[in-house]
Motif scaffolding. Sequence first.
Motif, PDB file in Angstrom:
ATOM      1  N   ALA A  98      -9.084  -8.750 -31.714  1.00 37.77           N
ATOM      2  CA  ALA A  98      -9.869  -9.089 -32.659  1.00 37.77           C
ATOM      3  C   ALA A  98     -10.666  -8.141 -33.244  1.00 37.77           C
ATOM      4  O   ALA A  98     -11.065  -7.265 -32.422  1.00 37.77           O
ATOM      5  N   ASP A  99     -11.097  -8.109 -34.410  1.00 38.20           N
ATOM      6  CA  ASP A  99     -11.881  -7.140 -35.024  1.00 38.20           C
ATOM      7  C   ASP A  99     -13.534  -7.632 -34.939  1.00 38.20           C
ATOM      8  O   ASP A  99     -14.185  -6.495 -34.498  1.00 38.20           O
ATOM      9  N   LEU A 151      -8.436 -20.350 -44.721  1.00 35.93           N
ATOM     10  CA  LEU A 151      -8.283 -18.998 -43.796  1.00 35.93           C
ATOM     11  C   LEU A 151      -7.165 -19.374 -42.726  1.00 35.93           C
ATOM     12  O   LEU A 151      -7.241 -18.638 -41.600  1.00 35.93           O
ATOM     13  N   ASP A 152      -6.555 -20.260 -42.908  1.00 32.86           N
ATOM     14  CA  ASP A 152      -5.667 -20.876 -41.865  1.00 32.86           C
ATOM     15  C   ASP A 152      -4.402 -19.598 -41.330  1.00 32.86           C
ATOM     16  O   ASP A 152      -4.331 -19.490 -40.265  1.00 32.86           O
ATOM     17  N   SER A 153      -4.083 -18.878 -42.383  1.00 30.30           N
ATOM     18  CA  SER A 153      -3.207 -17.696 -42.186  1.00 30.30           C
ATOM     19  C   SER A 153      -3.970 -16.609 -41.397  1.00 30.30           C
ATOM     20  O   SER A 153      -2.925 -15.793 -40.922  1.00 30.30           O
ATOM     21  N   ARG A 154      -5.189 -16.408 -41.478  1.00 31.04           N
ATOM     22  CA  ARG A 154      -6.058 -15.259 -40.902  1.00 31.04           C
ATOM     23  C   ARG A 154      -6.735 -15.554 -39.542  1.00 31.04           C
ATOM     24  O   ARG A 154      -7.497 -14.811 -39.153  1.00 31.04           O
ATOM     25  N   SER A 155      -6.514 -16.827 -39.281  1.00 29.77           N
ATOM     26  CA  SER A 155      -7.476 -17.300 -37.962  1.00 29.77           C
ATOM     27  C   SER A 155      -6.406 -17.897 -37.028  1.00 29.77           C
ATOM     28  O   SER A 155      -5.572 -18.685 -37.235  1.00 29.77           O
ATOM     29  N   ARG A 156      -7.016 -17.943 -35.837  1.00 32.32           N
ATOM     30  CA  ARG A 156      -6.438 -18.660 -34.801  1.00 32.32           C
ATOM     31  C   ARG A 156      -7.453 -19.269 -33.722  1.00 32.32           C
ATOM     32  O   ARG A 156      -8.261 -18.375 -33.310  1.00 32.32           O
TER      33      ARG A 156
END
Length: 117
Positions: A40-41, A20-25
């Motif tokens: 954030a949702d 989930l690297d590309s969808r997380s920070r």
Amino acid sequence: IESGRQAAALLRENVRALGLDSRSRIIERPAAKVLAAISADVVFLDPPYELAREYAAAMERLGAAQGMQPAALVIAEHATRAPLEPSYGTLDRVRVLRQGDSSLSFYRRRSAAPQPA
């Protein structure tokens, strides 16, 4: 958002393992300093149980939602013996899931639907 260096490193490992690297920070700073600036949702809140003021401050900031895209869902993990308020600003509790000494309180943003005249 995680202020602890080791905990943030573990979060990064878990995010990477899940792909989930590309969808997380992951933000490595105290939450109170950045909550008003995030979008954030879903927000999962888990301050240290003994810091009740941290919960109230974070929930009030999320409930005010000034300067941020309001989260659709806020989930706060807390000690069962220390229940959270039913509402914080525009956030209303919709469910509590108790699991022994821990509870999860689920909050949804109150809809700002126009009222009929």
